[in-house]
Design a protein around this motif. Structure first.
Motif, PDB file in Angstrom:
ATOM      1  N   ASP A  88       0.989  -1.084  -0.072  1.00  0.00           N
ATOM      2  CA  ASP A  88      -0.067   0.018  -0.014  1.00  0.00           C
ATOM      3  C   ASP A  88       0.721   1.399   0.051  1.00  0.00           C
ATOM      4  OD1 ASP A  88      -2.338  -1.736   0.386  1.00  0.00           O
ATOM      5  OD2 ASP A  88      -2.198  -1.495   2.252  1.00  0.00           O
ATOM      6  N   GLY A  89       2.097   1.244  -0.758  1.00  0.00           N
ATOM      7  CA  GLY A  89       2.684   2.583  -1.016  1.00  0.00           C
ATOM      8  C   GLY A  89       3.915   2.675   0.048  1.00  0.00           C
ATOM      9  N   ALA A  90       3.909   1.797   1.123  1.00  0.00           N
ATOM     10  CA  ALA A  90       4.706   2.050   2.451  1.00  0.00           C
ATOM     11  C   ALA A  90       5.374   0.681   2.803  1.00  0.00           C
ATOM     12  CB  ALA A  90       3.954   2.436   3.704  1.00  0.00           C
ATOM     13  N   ASP A  91       6.530   0.767   3.449  1.00  0.00           N
ATOM     14  CA  ASP A  91       7.185  -0.509   4.124  1.00  0.00           C
ATOM     15  C   ASP A  91       6.433  -0.866   5.331  1.00  0.00           C
ATOM     16  OD1 ASP A  91       8.891  -0.631   2.015  1.00  0.00           O
ATOM     17  OD2 ASP A  91      10.240   0.514   2.799  1.00  0.00           O
ATOM     18  N   ARG A  92       6.144  -2.039   5.486  1.00  0.00           N
ATOM     19  CA  ARG A  92       5.425  -2.577   6.595  1.00  0.00           C
ATOM     20  C   ARG A  92       6.508  -3.624   7.110  1.00  0.00           C
ATOM     21  NH1 ARG A  92      -0.083  -2.640   7.220  1.00  0.00           N
ATOM     22  NH2 ARG A  92       0.331  -3.563   9.417  1.00  0.00           N
ATOM     23  N   GLY A  93       6.826  -3.616   8.486  1.00  0.00           N
ATOM     24  CA  GLY A  93       7.445  -4.749   9.097  1.00  0.00           C
ATOM     25  C   GLY A  93       6.567  -5.864   9.358  1.00  0.00           C
ATOM     26  N   GLY A  94       7.309  -7.087   9.732  1.00  0.00           N
ATOM     27  CA  GLY A  94       6.644  -8.154  10.268  1.00  0.00           C
ATOM     28  C   GLY A  94       7.593  -9.022  10.688  1.00  0.00           C
ATOM     29  N   HIS A  95       6.932 -10.325  11.103  1.00  0.00           N
ATOM     30  CA  HIS A  95       7.297 -11.696  11.494  1.00  0.00           C
ATOM     31  C   HIS A  95       6.956 -12.766  10.697  1.00  0.00           C
ATOM     32  CE1 HIS A  95       9.979 -13.928  14.176  1.00  0.00           C
ATOM     33  NE2 HIS A  95       8.993 -14.863  14.000  1.00  0.00           N
ATOM     34  N   ALA A  96       8.085 -13.229  10.107  1.00  0.00           N
ATOM     35  CA  ALA A  96       7.593 -14.366   8.945  1.00  0.00           C
ATOM     36  C   ALA A  96       8.192 -15.695   9.618  1.00  0.00           C
ATOM     37  CB  ALA A  96       8.431 -14.034   7.655  1.00  0.00           C
ATOM     38  N   THR A  97       7.484 -16.799   9.185  1.00  0.00           N
ATOM     39  CA  THR A  97       7.680 -17.919   9.463  1.00  0.00           C
ATOM     40  C   THR A  97       7.438 -19.093   8.311  1.00  0.00           C
ATOM     41  OG1 THR A  97       5.566 -18.428  10.333  1.00  0.00           O
ATOM     42  CG2 THR A  97       7.682 -17.866  11.895  1.00  0.00           C
ATOM     43  N   ALA A  98       8.432 -19.715   8.138  1.00  0.00           N
ATOM     44  CA  ALA A  98       8.171 -20.863   6.707  1.00  0.00           C
ATOM     45  C   ALA A  98       7.984 -22.192   7.393  1.00  0.00           C
ATOM     46  CB  ALA A  98       9.736 -20.771   6.055  1.00  0.00           C
ATOM     47  N   ARG A  99       7.188 -22.884   6.563  1.00  0.00           N
ATOM     48  CA  ARG A  99       6.701 -24.338   6.968  1.00  0.00           C
ATOM     49  C   ARG A  99       6.785 -24.893   5.848  1.00  0.00           C
ATOM     50  NH1 ARG A  99       7.994 -22.640  11.238  1.00  0.00           N
ATOM     51  NH2 ARG A  99       6.515 -22.176  12.969  1.00  0.00           N
ATOM     52  N   ARG A 100       7.258 -26.464   5.614  1.00  0.00           N
ATOM     53  CA  ARG A 100       7.240 -27.273   4.709  1.00  0.00           C
ATOM     54  C   ARG A 100       6.420 -28.271   5.133  1.00  0.00           C
ATOM     55  NH1 ARG A 100      10.338 -28.896   0.119  1.00  0.00           N
ATOM     56  NH2 ARG A 100      12.108 -27.898   0.608  1.00  0.00           N
ATOM     57  N   ASP A 101       5.183 -28.594   4.148  1.00  0.00           N
ATOM     58  CA  ASP A 101       4.335 -29.581   4.606  1.00  0.00           C
ATOM     59  C   ASP A 101       4.737 -30.864   4.006  1.00  0.00           C
ATOM     60  OD1 ASP A 101       3.516 -29.922   1.830  1.00  0.00           O
ATOM     61  OD2 ASP A 101       1.710 -28.994   1.944  1.00  0.00           O
ATOM     62  N   ASP A 102       3.964 -31.936   4.436  1.00  0.00           N
ATOM     63  CA  ASP A 102       4.552 -33.447   4.181  1.00  0.00           C
ATOM     64  C   ASP A 102       4.443 -33.745   2.675  1.00  0.00           C
ATOM     65  OD1 ASP A 102       1.915 -32.945   4.893  1.00  0.00           O
ATOM     66  OD2 ASP A 102       1.649 -35.206   5.450  1.00  0.00           O
ATOM     67  N   ARG A 103       3.920 -32.752   1.900  1.00  0.00           N
ATOM     68  CA  ARG A 103       4.022 -32.994   0.246  1.00  0.00           C
ATOM     69  C   ARG A 103       5.260 -32.218  -0.210  1.00  0.00           C
ATOM     70  NH1 ARG A 103      -1.540 -32.326  -2.301  1.00  0.00           N
ATOM     71  NH2 ARG A 103      -0.768 -33.330  -3.820  1.00  0.00           N
ATOM     72  N   GLY A 104       5.875 -31.546   0.650  1.00  0.00           N
ATOM     73  CA  GLY A 104       6.991 -30.803   0.080  1.00  0.00           C
ATOM     74  C   GLY A 104       6.750 -29.286  -0.315  1.00  0.00           C
ATOM     75  N   ARG A 105       5.483 -28.759  -0.073  1.00  0.00           N
ATOM     76  CA  ARG A 105       5.185 -27.539  -0.199  1.00  0.00           C
ATOM     77  C   ARG A 105       5.671 -26.590   0.700  1.00  0.00           C
ATOM     78  NH1 ARG A 105      -1.180 -29.214  -1.704  1.00  0.00           N
ATOM     79  NH2 ARG A 105      -0.500 -29.854   0.585  1.00  0.00           N
ATOM     80  N   VAL A 106       5.987 -25.421   0.512  1.00  0.00           N
ATOM     81  CA  VAL A 106       6.590 -24.437   1.510  1.00  0.00           C
ATOM     82  C   VAL A 106       5.563 -23.381   1.332  1.00  0.00           C
ATOM     83  CG1 VAL A 106       8.562 -22.691   1.992  1.00  0.00           C
ATOM     84  CG2 VAL A 106       8.999 -25.218   1.207  1.00  0.00           C
ATOM     85  N   THR A 107       5.047 -22.629   2.709  1.00  0.00           N
ATOM     86  CA  THR A 107       4.425 -21.563   2.791  1.00  0.00           C
ATOM     87  C   THR A 107       4.969 -20.640   3.810  1.00  0.00           C
ATOM     88  OG1 THR A 107       2.283 -22.749   2.515  1.00  0.00           O
ATOM     89  CG2 THR A 107       2.073 -20.671   3.609  1.00  0.00           C
ATOM     90  N   VAL A 108       5.371 -19.283   3.523  1.00  0.00           N
ATOM     91  CA  VAL A 108       5.741 -18.465   4.543  1.00  0.00           C
ATOM     92  C   VAL A 108       4.547 -17.473   4.901  1.00  0.00           C
ATOM     93  CG1 VAL A 108       7.452 -16.558   4.722  1.00  0.00           C
ATOM     94  CG2 VAL A 108       7.727 -18.426   3.249  1.00  0.00           C
ATOM     95  N   ARG A 109       4.398 -17.384   6.047  1.00  0.00           N
ATOM     96  CA  ARG A 109       3.368 -16.702   6.752  1.00  0.00           C
ATOM     97  C   ARG A 109       3.996 -15.447   7.272  1.00  0.00           C
ATOM     98  NH1 ARG A 109       0.264 -20.618   5.679  1.00  0.00           N
ATOM     99  NH2 ARG A 109      -1.740 -21.259   6.084  1.00  0.00           N
ATOM    100  N   VAL A 110       3.425 -14.094   7.179  1.00  0.00           N
ATOM    101  CA  VAL A 110       3.878 -13.048   7.891  1.00  0.00           C
ATOM    102  C   VAL A 110       3.025 -12.379   8.573  1.00  0.00           C
ATOM    103  CG1 VAL A 110       5.032 -10.762   7.558  1.00  0.00           C
ATOM    104  CG2 VAL A 110       5.439 -12.673   5.864  1.00  0.00           C
ATOM    105  N   LEU A 111       3.345 -12.164   9.972  1.00  0.00           N
ATOM    106  CA  LEU A 111       2.373 -11.305  10.632  1.00  0.00           C
ATOM    107  C   LEU A 111       2.919  -9.946  10.524  1.00  0.00           C
ATOM    108  CD1 LEU A 111      -0.199 -11.201  12.650  1.00  0.00           C
ATOM    109  CD2 LEU A 111       1.361 -11.936  14.338  1.00  0.00           C
ATOM    110  N   LEU A 112       1.934  -9.057  10.076  1.00  0.00           N
ATOM    111  CA  LEU A 112       2.395  -7.592   9.919  1.00  0.00           C
ATOM    112  C   LEU A 112       2.412  -6.956  11.272  1.00  0.00           C
ATOM    113  CD1 LEU A 112       0.517  -6.700   6.819  1.00  0.00           C
ATOM    114  CD2 LEU A 112       2.723  -7.139   7.027  1.00  0.00           C
ATOM    115  N   ASP A 113       3.428  -6.245  11.573  1.00  0.00           N
ATOM    116  CA  ASP A 113       3.488  -5.288  12.753  1.00  0.00           C
ATOM    117  C   ASP A 113       2.449  -4.472  12.727  1.00  0.00           C
ATOM    118  OD1 ASP A 113       5.892  -6.823  13.589  1.00  0.00           O
ATOM    119  OD2 ASP A 113       7.127  -4.985  12.588  1.00  0.00           O
ATOM    120  N   GLN A 114       1.892  -3.826  13.764  1.00  0.00           N
ATOM    121  CA  GLN A 114       0.778  -2.819  13.795  1.00  0.00           C
ATOM    122  C   GLN A 114       1.462  -1.551  13.439  1.00  0.00           C
ATOM    123  OE1 GLN A 114      -2.402  -3.331  14.243  1.00  0.00           O
ATOM    124  NE2 GLN A 114      -1.718  -5.616  14.239  1.00  0.00           N
ATOM    125  N   PRO A 115       0.819  -0.745  12.488  1.00  0.00           N
ATOM    126  CA  PRO A 115       1.675   0.541  11.900  1.00  0.00           C
ATOM    127  C   PRO A 115       1.478   1.499  13.263  1.00  0.00           C
ATOM    128  CG  PRO A 115      -0.845   0.121  10.994  1.00  0.00           C
ATOM    129  CD  PRO A 115      -0.578  -1.190  11.781  1.00  0.00           C
TER     130      PRO A 115
END
Length: 116
Positions: A88-115
């Motif tokens: 949205d036109g601005a840099d937002r910080g957050g905390h990212a975690t990566a997980r690989r499932d048992d089929r080898g797929r990888v998902t990264v989830r980012v919980l954004l910091d409050q502005p």
């Protein structure tokens, strides 16, 4: 000069970032692509890369295509780590975690910091 996979990837990434900043098409591109910034776990260098994402509130989900051919997401295994996304036109910080499932797929989830 020989083309390498790395140079092709950098070229494609540059085009994607430029399109997200373009006046007309940028609005459409930003609905699906975001540029993330992180510090490499081993090198300590700062990296930027565009990724396709989905958003639900303050949670960003990134599905990593062909994860075995990419390394960036490994910075966020285990407890994860800090990340910045240009949203949205601005840099937002957050905390990212990566997980690989048992089929080898990888998902990264980012919980954004409050502005501020």
């Amino acid at each position: 000069m020989a083309l390498t996979l790395g140079s092709i990837t950098r070229g494609v990434n540059s085009v994607v970032v430029a399109l997200t900043e373009a006046p007309v098409i940028g609005t459409l591109m930003r609905r699906g692509f975001v540029e993330l910034t992180y510090v490499g776990r081993r090198s300590g260098r700062t990296f930027k890369t565009p990724v396709f994402y989905s958003r639900k509130g303050d949670t960003i989900t990134i599905g990593v295509a062909m994860p075995d051919n990419k390394k960036w997401w490994r910075n966020f295994l285990g407890e994860g780590g800090p990340i910045s996304l240009h949203l949205d036109g601005a840099d937002r910080g957050g905390h990212a975690t990566a997980r690989r499932d048992d089929r080898g797929r990888v998902t990264v989830r980012v919980l954004l910091d409050q502005p501020n």
